[in-house]
Every structure is written in C-alpha cells, then in structure tokens.
Enzyme design. Structure first.
Site, mmCIF file in Angstrom:
data_model
loop_
_atom_site.group_PDB
_atom_site.id
_atom_site.type_symbol
_atom_site.label_atom_id
_atom_site.label_comp_id
_atom_site.label_asym_id
_atom_site.label_seq_id
_atom_site.Cartn_x
_atom_site.Cartn_y
_atom_site.Cartn_z
ATOM 1 N N LYS A 74 -7.613 1.381 -24.940
ATOM 2 C CA LYS A 74 -7.833 2.661 -25.625
ATOM 3 C C LYS A 74 -8.871 3.493 -24.866
ATOM 4 O O LYS A 74 -8.655 4.672 -24.593
ATOM 5 C CB LYS A 74 -8.309 2.381 -27.057
ATOM 6 C CG LYS A 74 -8.118 3.531 -28.006
ATOM 7 C CD LYS A 74 -8.513 3.133 -29.433
ATOM 8 C CE LYS A 74 -7.452 2.284 -30.106
ATOM 9 N NZ LYS A 74 -7.920 1.677 -31.374
ATOM 10 N N ARG A 88 -14.108 2.826 -32.887
ATOM 11 C CA ARG A 88 -12.781 2.227 -32.747
ATOM 12 C C ARG A 88 -12.824 1.068 -31.763
ATOM 13 O O ARG A 88 -13.454 1.159 -30.722
ATOM 14 C CB ARG A 88 -11.794 3.270 -32.213
ATOM 15 C CG ARG A 88 -12.025 4.648 -32.748
ATOM 16 C CD ARG A 88 -11.225 5.706 -32.005
ATOM 17 N NE ARG A 88 -9.799 5.501 -32.106
ATOM 18 C CZ ARG A 88 -8.918 6.226 -31.429
ATOM 19 N NH1 ARG A 88 -9.323 7.160 -30.584
ATOM 20 N NH2 ARG A 88 -7.623 5.996 -31.569
ATOM 21 N N GLY A 122 -3.147 -2.808 -35.142
ATOM 22 C CA GLY A 122 -3.525 -3.219 -36.483
ATOM 23 C C GLY A 122 -4.450 -4.418 -36.539
ATOM 24 O O GLY A 122 -4.749 -4.911 -37.614
ATOM 25 N N CYS A 143 11.997 -29.281 -16.042
ATOM 26 C CA CYS A 143 13.049 -29.271 -17.050
ATOM 27 C C CYS A 143 12.520 -29.425 -18.467
ATOM 28 O O CYS A 143 13.261 -29.680 -19.392
ATOM 29 C CB CYS A 143 14.094 -30.342 -16.764
ATOM 30 S SG CYS A 143 13.452 -32.005 -16.918
ATOM 31 N N SER A 182 12.175 -33.795 -10.824
ATOM 32 C CA SER A 182 12.225 -32.814 -11.899
ATOM 33 C C SER A 182 11.051 -33.123 -12.819
ATOM 34 O O SER A 182 10.956 -34.218 -13.369
ATOM 35 C CB SER A 182 13.559 -32.919 -12.640
ATOM 36 O OG SER A 182 13.573 -32.007 -13.710
ATOM 37 N N TYR A 201 13.270 -24.576 -8.714
ATOM 38 C CA TYR A 201 13.997 -24.080 -9.873
ATOM 39 C C TYR A 201 13.264 -24.391 -11.172
ATOM 40 O O TYR A 201 12.386 -25.254 -11.219
ATOM 41 C CB TYR A 201 15.416 -24.652 -9.928
ATOM 42 C CG TYR A 201 15.492 -26.135 -10.214
ATOM 43 C CD1 TYR A 201 15.655 -26.596 -11.528
ATOM 44 C CD2 TYR A 201 15.420 -27.077 -9.196
ATOM 45 C CE1 TYR A 201 15.728 -27.958 -11.803
ATOM 46 C CE2 TYR A 201 15.489 -28.432 -9.456
ATOM 47 C CZ TYR A 201 15.637 -28.866 -10.765
ATOM 48 O OH TYR A 201 15.696 -30.195 -11.040
ATOM 49 N N MET A 234 -7.658 -4.737 -35.096
ATOM 50 C CA MET A 234 -9.079 -4.432 -35.196
ATOM 51 C C MET A 234 -9.241 -3.213 -36.103
ATOM 52 O O MET A 234 -8.345 -2.407 -36.228
ATOM 53 C CB MET A 234 -9.634 -4.096 -33.816
ATOM 54 C CG MET A 234 -9.405 -5.188 -32.830
ATOM 55 S SD MET A 234 -10.461 -6.582 -33.169
ATOM 56 C CE MET A 234 -9.799 -7.746 -32.011
HETATM 57 P P1 ADP Z 1 -5.566 1.472 -34.242
HETATM 58 O O1 ADP Z 1 -5.818 0.785 -32.962
HETATM 59 O O2 ADP Z 1 -5.415 0.556 -35.396
HETATM 60 O O3 ADP Z 1 -4.500 2.506 -34.135
HETATM 61 P P2 ADP Z 1 -7.456 3.598 -33.976
HETATM 62 O O4 ADP Z 1 -8.818 3.342 -33.448
HETATM 63 O O5 ADP Z 1 -6.509 4.198 -33.033
HETATM 64 O O6 ADP Z 1 -6.914 2.257 -34.582
HETATM 65 O O7 ADP Z 1 -7.693 4.548 -35.213
HETATM 66 C C1 ADP Z 1 -7.101 4.491 -36.450
HETATM 67 C C2 ADP Z 1 -6.762 5.887 -36.894
HETATM 68 O O8 ADP Z 1 -7.880 6.744 -36.895
HETATM 69 C C3 ADP Z 1 -5.738 6.542 -36.009
HETATM 70 O O9 ADP Z 1 -4.785 7.182 -36.793
HETATM 71 C C4 ADP Z 1 -6.523 7.540 -35.202
HETATM 72 O O10 ADP Z 1 -5.748 8.611 -34.834
HETATM 73 C C5 ADP Z 1 -7.618 7.926 -36.173
HETATM 74 N N1 ADP Z 1 -8.810 8.331 -35.441
HETATM 75 C C6 ADP Z 1 -9.532 7.565 -34.623
HETATM 76 N N2 ADP Z 1 -10.533 8.273 -34.048
HETATM 77 C C7 ADP Z 1 -10.448 9.523 -34.545
HETATM 78 C C8 ADP Z 1 -11.208 10.728 -34.308
HETATM 79 N N3 ADP Z 1 -12.224 10.766 -33.454
HETATM 80 N N4 ADP Z 1 -10.831 11.818 -34.987
HETATM 81 C C9 ADP Z 1 -9.786 11.781 -35.851
HETATM 82 N N5 ADP Z 1 -9.046 10.699 -36.090
HETATM 83 C C10 ADP Z 1 -9.362 9.560 -35.449
HETATM 84 MG MG MG Z 2 -4.494 3.763 -32.755
HETATM 85 MG MG MG Z 3 -5.877 0.201 -37.389
#
Ligand code: ADP
Ligand code: MG
Ligand code: MG
Length: 875
Positions: free
Chosen positions: A23, A93, A102, A832, A765, A852, A104
């Site tokens: 990310k 995040r 989903g 195998c 094998s 193989y 973290m």
């Molecule tokens: P996941 O990995 O579970 O998607 P995210 O970190 O991407 O978690 O964030 C969860 C939600 O929060 C996402 O819908 C994202 O777009 C929103 N979000 C995260 N950071 C911001 C931000 N700075 N402003 C607005 N929305 C945010």
């Molecule tokens: Mg996300």
């Molecule tokens: Mg999430």
C-alpha cells in the site's frame, strides 16, 4: 548511520514494497506519477520487526522519527494535529508486502476530540459531517486499538435508528450523531475503565501499535499460512491525511477494478456510495451503486477517475484494484494494487494484455497464480440437471464455481461440520474477517448483504471459492439458524446449491460434471511449456486417471502405485491367499493368480499414456493392510482359505507391528518374499512387450521403481531379481525392449548414501511424503493433532506435508541429488510426493536441478505453470 524508519510518500516508490509494504509503495508511486493522493508518510516494515524485537514496544528512536514526520506532514498539508483553526485528521492503515485484504484494520479520522470536532463543525458549517467523523473514529479506535468489539457500537447505532424511526445511517442528524458519540465514549469508559484519549499524538501511537499488533492476530496468521507469506516480513503503517466522502451528497467513496475481476472483461468495474466513508462500500451497510451510475451522477469526478485508471494500467501493465474518495466533486486516490482475480479472469487478462501489446508471453505466464488454476479444473453443474433444478433466488455471482452443501450459519459451524466430513454452504448476513476459516471450510458462501467488492466476495475470489453475495430477498434469522427464500424456510442442515458465475441459488443438491478447458487456458499453457525446463509427470494408478492426466498435459507417469490394484474384490482374495501361504510354492500359486490381472492393469495404463514413460512402483504397504479386522470377515477368509479361524488369527497377529510405517514394507517385502518382485516384474515386462507389439510406433521403456530402499546391497539384491526375470522374458520374446530400474529416495539413509546407490540405479524419485515423515520423525497421520500448536507458537509456519520443508528435507534432497549425480551423471531425478504439485516446491525442484516433478492429475497444469514461472524467474 541509524536506520530510517519513516518515508514521506514523496520519498518512496513502487519498488520499495519490502520496506514500505504494498500500500505504501503504491501510494508513493501514485504520488510520483502526479495522481491526486492525500499526502502522508509510511512507517516501515522494519519498524514493525523492531517493535516485536523490543518485546512489543516502540522504542525511543522510532517514536522520535514518527513525531518528526508528523511535523513534516503538518508542513506539507498546512494542517496541524489538534489545531483550533485547521486541524489535521489522518487515517492509519496497515500494509504488508503482499496484499492481505481485510486482514489488518484501518482507523479513520484520527486526531479528533471534543474541541476539534467543534472547530470542524463551525468551520465547515456541516456539523453532521463533523460528528459523523467523530463517532466513526471512536468506534474504529475502540474496536481496533482497544478491542472493545464492534457489536456494542453497532447495537447503539441500531437503537438510535429505531428511536428516530429511520433505517439508514445517513438519515441520522448531527444531534443524533453527537449523542451517539457521547454514548460511544461512555461505552469505551465502561469497558476500558479510562476516558477516551483526547491527545492526537497519543491516539496516533495507540493506532500504530495496534497495526503492528494486528500482524500477529489469528486471522492474519491463517491467511499467511494459506498464502505462503512469512511471519518475518512484518507490516508497514501508512499515516495519511483524510479525504472526506461523507461531507454531503456531492461526496462519496468507491472501489473499482480496471477490468472485471470475475471474468476479465476489459471494462471498468466497481461500486460507489454517496455520502459515505471508508469501509461503508465493502462492509455492505448500504447497497452501493454500480460505477456506471457514478458516471451520470458525478460526471466530473468520473472523468478524472477514468483518466486515472488509464494512467495506472499503462503504468503497472496489469489490472488495477483501486480505492478512491470524492470530496465535494474532487477525486482523491487512496489505494491501487494489482487486482485479485479469478483464474478465468487471470487467463483472459494475461492473454488480452499480450494482444494489446502491453506485456510479452513470459510476463503473461508469470502473472497467472498457478494454484488458482485448480478452480477451473473442478466440476461444474450438470447442465441438464441444472435446468430441472428450482431457482430459489438470484444475487451477485461474486466468485465462480459450483457448490452444493448443507446450510450453516456461522463460521464455527462451517468448520465443525466440515471436519465431520459434511459439505456445507456458509450463509451469512455479511462476512467479516473473523469468518475466514469458516469460508475456507465451506463449499460455497452465500451472503444477504454486500456487493461484488464486499469482504466475502474479495476473500472468496482469493481462495477460489464459490460465492454468491447480496441476496436481499433472503429473510435472515441468524439467531435461530434459519432463513426464508422464495417462500421456503431453510434450516440448518438443509441442502442448497450455488452457482458463483450466474449468482443463482438452487434448492437441493445439484449434481456436477467435469469442467471443460477453454482457449485462453490452452494459450497460457502453451507459453508455459515453451519456457519451462522441468518435465511434469503424474501420479496415476488407473487408466482413467492416466487419461485425465494426459488431457491435462502430463508427460508421463512418475508414480503408479501397484497396491491400489490389489484392493478390488476379485484380487484381495488372491493377495490374502498369498499372505496365508506357508510355503514358497503356495505363495507362487497365489501370485500366479494375481499376475494376469496386474499385467492387464499395466497394459491399460501403457495404452492410456500413448508411449509416454511410466514408472511402476513395486508393492509398498505393510501386508496387514490387506487382511480383515472384523470377526465375520475373518471367518469368511478362513472358509475361503480352507483354514481355521484360529490359524487366520495367528497369521494376522503375526503381521502386527508397533509402527507399521517403519515396518515390514516396501522393498523389505521383496527381500523376504522375492516371489512378489518376480511376479510384478513379469507383469510389467509382459505388458510392455504386448503393448509395444500393438504399437510399433511407440518406443516403450518400462521403468520399475523399488520403494523404501535404504542401502546399496538391498537395492542390488532386489534389482538382481528384476533383471534376471526381465532379461529372460525379453530374450524369450526375441525382443530388444529396454527397461530401467531405479529406486525411491524416501529413507534418510538412502539420501545420505545416494552416491553408493546411484551407479547401479537408473533413476531416483524422491518420495517426499515418507521422506518428510522420517526426517521430521513424525507421522503424517498423527501430526495434525499437534501441528496447530506449532503454528500458533510460530515454531513451524506451514504443514511440511503440503509445502516442502526446503530448509531441512529440501536440503537433504538437494544434497542427495548432487551426490547421486557425482557417481552417475546420467541419473534421472524426480519427485513424486504431494509436493510435486505445490508451486513453491516446484520452484525448489527447478532450482536444485531435478529433471521432473510428478503430481496428481488435477495438479498437472499447476505444476506446468509453476515450472515455467521458476524457469522465467531464473533466466
Ligand atoms: P484495507 O486494506 O482493508 O482496504 P485500507 O487501509 O485501504 O484498508 O482502508 C480502509 C478504507 O478506508 C478504504 O475504503 C479506504 O479507502 C479508506 N481510507 C483509508 N485512508 C483514507 C483517507 N486518508 N481518506 C479517506 N478514506 C480513507
Ligand atoms: Mg484498501
Ligand atoms: Mg479493511
């Protein structure tokens, strides 16, 4: 110089995912290519690792650096934490190297307190928004940081909605939300025993720690184990200034894919929700609008978004999965990544990108996840039966596949029922990350709420699991474990079927048929075959399996287990007679009955394999597996054998072993009863002679494989029996048939003495199942009982029977291969065990130079693709 633990988005790039997580690296990359990204910084994965090294503490150095970067961020955005004029609000995040959807938890609107919320309400003239942000923040912070539990807050919201006589969150007023925020804080205090924190910096540090901690939560651990993600990687934390999609009806938030993640169709695909924030779209709280509708309602923002999509696809040269927010008509990008997709979509997208000139064949081969191919090869509903089945409802085909099972209503039930061998469909209002193990255990998932990008849909597609989502017609009664659909009540245990492509829900269990394989599959496989070096064989014991494997591209049989043929009714009799024999003559007579049957089996397999090499393994299991245990069966056996029950029982007792897996089995049987090896040799050679005569165009070279060898002289003894019988038969037939005799390496001693054995062996094998068992010193039938504790304690991260233990067992294999080749350069080398079809194990086999891999028929395409990817990576 000390380590740098924080990077502004302007300091990073897409290649830094190890340090910044996926990310963070992509937020930096999007910033670099000029896309509108709310600015912020990333705390590195190394800070996470350090946090764990320091006993789950953020040390002074890292703390100071985070504070320094907050100041930098304040400078960039012109906003300040807790400011009375222009307060800074941020999201916190998580983001690991590999995306873990989903897994973290994210906290939004951090930086708010009673004072700041007033400032925002006054300055914006939008108190509803300010209080909406605040109550969301308290809710998320309490849940993620303090683990208070979502449900208490949801109950308070529901109560409030009921009191106000409204159904949607958006209908609550500023006053309502203010009241809710108050209730939330009271809830927090009653659960935690302290006031909700008001200092933004304190809030931030709490949130950062929570992200680090979430790396170690049980569902993250499960996801990692399923997806080969090492625990040692750690997660990064992104601190980003907020963009607000909840400021009114000219705002909103969305998720979209540049191409359809279920089919691969080249068309923007996604969902948008007005006046909403963050997870609202994926959580399925309200049903979002399709992205096409956004084009009508938000033409300007949509036009910006379309441009961004094009820029991103051109830049990454792959389908992108994006999150974005529109604040008063202006677009902000919050995330992009290479989108997860179904196998079908993966094949289509890879082929399309090649045709569009975006990528080359090698890249196309590399971008398809081998293990997902599995779903394409699995059964589909029988079209005729499907027509006659009753459609009870229709919802979104969120993840393709055909699933039939009994309805269950919780993840725990799904797991428990599946463990009892039941097929289940998990039916939920909506799924949450806690449901992941239940989803895994189920045949399919059905949800009442949620769209194509809901948690259930995303996770199901990742698992290749059938999912139908958003069936609003269902009247759900989760508490009493039942639901109503189209006038019928389904209780726990009632059968239903799901079509994950059409979204149809059927009554009862619809029968399935084998899948057919489409054109794009063939194209990708063709490219894969062009670039791989490893040969791919199959483990097959019957002509039917052999035929299936040929269709799926197997180049031979690497393991044909002869004992599987002995269990048929007509044969078990003869083998029992052999077991009960008192003299060599009696034994030979019993074996003579088996010989033609075995020969017939081999002929069938040779025919099915159309001249490809076939490795036949001699009898392997301990003989007690062939004798009855039930009293009645023992009596019947006594009658058949013309012996007394006592005599039979004495034979059975004589076969008893304390540890049969390490007992009288494998080539040890041939050492004690050479007649068995003689019979099997005759069957193999005669079958080959016959089939060769029928097909002069083939060049059959039968391969005889001796199992469980541990010592040169042992192998030499058995091989001597084989060659004596084989040579005589071939001479008698006046044929020039060539044959090979090799051995399995599955006893650690054989691996250690590989250079002794190799000069007289044509091939090795590696039987990685037994080898793993013996190297670890635990039985694969019993290890399940305690391995969970080992995973929980991070002693082992994976099941070594599913994924080759490269460090231990793998090292032995690689050494044995080298030692074997040192004394016999022509030695042919393969594997195998079950590992032959596991992608990371295949890569390992490529690296150590095996010739193989051999795996079960359905995994042959997976192995072909994995072998190609290994070769491409290596080049
Ligand atoms: P996941 O990995 O579970 O998607 P995210 O970190 O991407 O978690 O964030 C969860 C939600 O929060 C996402 O819908 C994202 O777009 C929103 N979000 C995260 N950071 C911001 C931000 N700075 N402003 C607005 N929305 C945010
Ligand atoms: Mg996300
Ligand atoms: Mg999430």
């Amino acid at each position: 110089m000390s380590k740098k633990y924080c990077y502004l988005f302007t300091e990073g790039n897409a290649n830094m995912r190890e340090l910044l997580g996926g990310k963070g690296a992509n937020l930096a990359e999007m910033t670099n290519i000029g896309l509108p990204v709310p600015q912020g910084f990333t705390i590195t994965t190394e800070a996470c690792t350090q946090y764990y090294e320091d006993g789950q503490k953020i040390n002074d150095e890292i703390f100071a650096e985070i504070m320094e970067y907050i100041e930098k961020m304040e400078g960039i955005t012109g906003k300040k934490f807790g400011d009375m004029e222009n307060p800074l609000l941020v999201s916190v995040r998580s983001g690991a190297r590999a995306s873990m959807p989903g897994m973290m938890d994210t906290i939004l609107n951090l930086g708010l307190n009673e004072t700041v919320v007033d400032v925002l309400a006054k300055k914006s003239g939008n108190p509803r928004w300010a209080w909406d942000c605040y109550r969301r923040f308290i809710q998320m912070y309490s849940d993620v940081v303090m683990e208070v539990g979502k449900k208490y807050f949801e109950q308070l919201i529901d109560k409030m909605k009921e009191a106000r006589g409204v159904t949607q969150d958006v209908e609550l007023t500023a006053e309502d939300l203010k009241e809710l925020a108050g209730q939330f804080k009271a809830e927090y205090k009653s659960k935690i025993g302290q006031d909700f924190p008001t200092d933004p910096k304190e809030q931030l540090m709490g949130a950062v720690k929570a992200v680090f901690r979430s790396w170690d939560n049980p569902r993250a651990n499960v996801y990692r184990r399923d997806n080969d993600i090492p625990y040692s990687w750690g997660t990064a934390v992104n601190v980003q200034s907020m963009a607000f999609g909840n400021m009114g009806d000219d705002c909103g938030t969305g998720v979209a894919f540049t191409r359809n993640p279920a089919t691969g169709e080249k068309k923007l695909f996604g969902e948008f929700l007005t006046n909403a924030q963050g997870e609202d779209v994926v959580a399925g709280v309200r049903t979002p609008m399709p992205i096409a509708e956004m084009a009508e309602k938000f033409p300007e923002a949509f036009a910006q978004f379309e441009n961004v999509c094009k820029t991103l696809e051109d830049h990454y040269r792959d389908m992108q999965d994006m999150e974005f927010t529109v604040e008063h008509g202006k677009l902000y990008m919050l995330q992009t990544r290479n989108g997860k997709r179904t196998a079908q979509a993966a094949l289509k997208i890879a082929c399309d990108l090649v045709d569009e000139g975006m990528i080359d064949e090698k890249k196309a081969v590399a971008m398809v996840e081998p293990r997902t191919l599995d779903t394409l090869l699995h059964p589909q509903f029988d079209a005729v039966a499907l027509k006659e089945s009753k459609v009870m409802g229709k919802a979104l085909g969120a993840s393709p596949g055909a699933a039939s099972g009994k309805a269950v209503f919780s993840a725990e039930d799904a797991k428990a029922w599946a463990q009892r061998g039941e097929k289940v469909i998990l039916v939920r209002l909506e799924t949450s990350p806690e449901d992941i193990e239940g989803m895994k255990a189920a045949q399919g998932i059905l949800t009442v709420r949620g769209g194509m990008t809901s948690h259930a849909a995303v996770v199901a597609r990742g698992m290749g699991k059938c999912c139908v989502s958003g069936c609003g017609d269902i009247k759900m009664d989760e508490e009493n474990k039942k639901f109503e659909l189209a006038g019928k009540t389904y209780c726990e245990g009632d059968w239903l079927s799901l079509d994950g492509s059409t979204g149809n829900i059927y009554d009862g269990a619809v029968p399935t048929v084998d899948a057919t394989i489409g054109g794009e599959f063939g194209r990708i496989m063709g490219w894969a075959d062009k670039y791989r070096r490893l040969e791919v064989r199959t483990n097959a014991d019957t002509p039917a399996d052999a035929k299936k494997a040929r269709e799926l591209g197997a180049q031979g049989i690497g393991l044909c287990r002869t004992e599987h043929m002995f269990f048929n009714d007509d044969r078990i009799q003869a083998i029992r007679e052999m077991i009960c024999s008192d003299t060599v003559e009696q034994r030979e007579k019993a074996l003579a009955k088996l010989e033609p049957m075995q020969q017939g089996d081999f002929e069938g397999i040779y025919e099915a394999m159309e001249g490809c090499p076939v490795t036949i393994r001699f009898l392997d299991p301990p003989l007690h597996e062939f004798v009855p245990t039930e009293e009645a069966d023992i009596e019947a056996m006594a009658r058949d054998m013309g012996k007394t029950v006592e005599e039979i029982k004495a034979v059975i007792a004589g076969l008893h072993e304390f540890n049969p897996m390490m007992g009288h089995r494998g080539c040890r049987l041939s050492v004690t009863f050479p007649e068995i090896a003689k019979m099997q040799t005759r069957a193999v050679i005669k079958a080959a002679l016959n089939v060769q005569a029928r097909h002069p165009e083939w060049d059959l070279v039968p391969e005889i494989m001796i199992p469980l060898v541990g010592e040169l002289k042992e192998f030499a003894y058995v091989k001597g029996i084989v060659t004596e019988v084989a040579d005589a038969l071939i001479k008698e037939a006046g044929s020039s048939l060539k044959y090979k005799v090799g051995n399995m390496i599955e006893i650690p001693r054989a691996a250690m003495c590989a250079d002794d054995i190799a000069p007289i062996s044509d091939f090795f094998s590696f039987g990685s199942n037994d080898l793993t068992q013996l190297v670890f010193g635990f039985s694969r039938d019993d290890a399940g009982k305690f391995l969970d504790a080992y995973y929980d304690k991070k002693i082992y991260e994976n099941d070594p029977f599913a994924k080759l233990d490269q460090h231990g067992v793998g090292r032995l294999i690689s050494n044995a291969a080298r030692w074997g080749r040192s004394t016999n350069p022509d030695l042919h080398l393969g594997i195998c065990g079950e590992h032959g079809g596991d992608p990371s194990s295949v890569e390992f086999c490529h690296k150590i130079g095996l010739d193989y891999v051999s795996c079960s028929p359905f995994r042959v395409p997976i192995a072909r693709l994995a072998a190609a990817q290994a070769a491409i990576k290596d080049a």
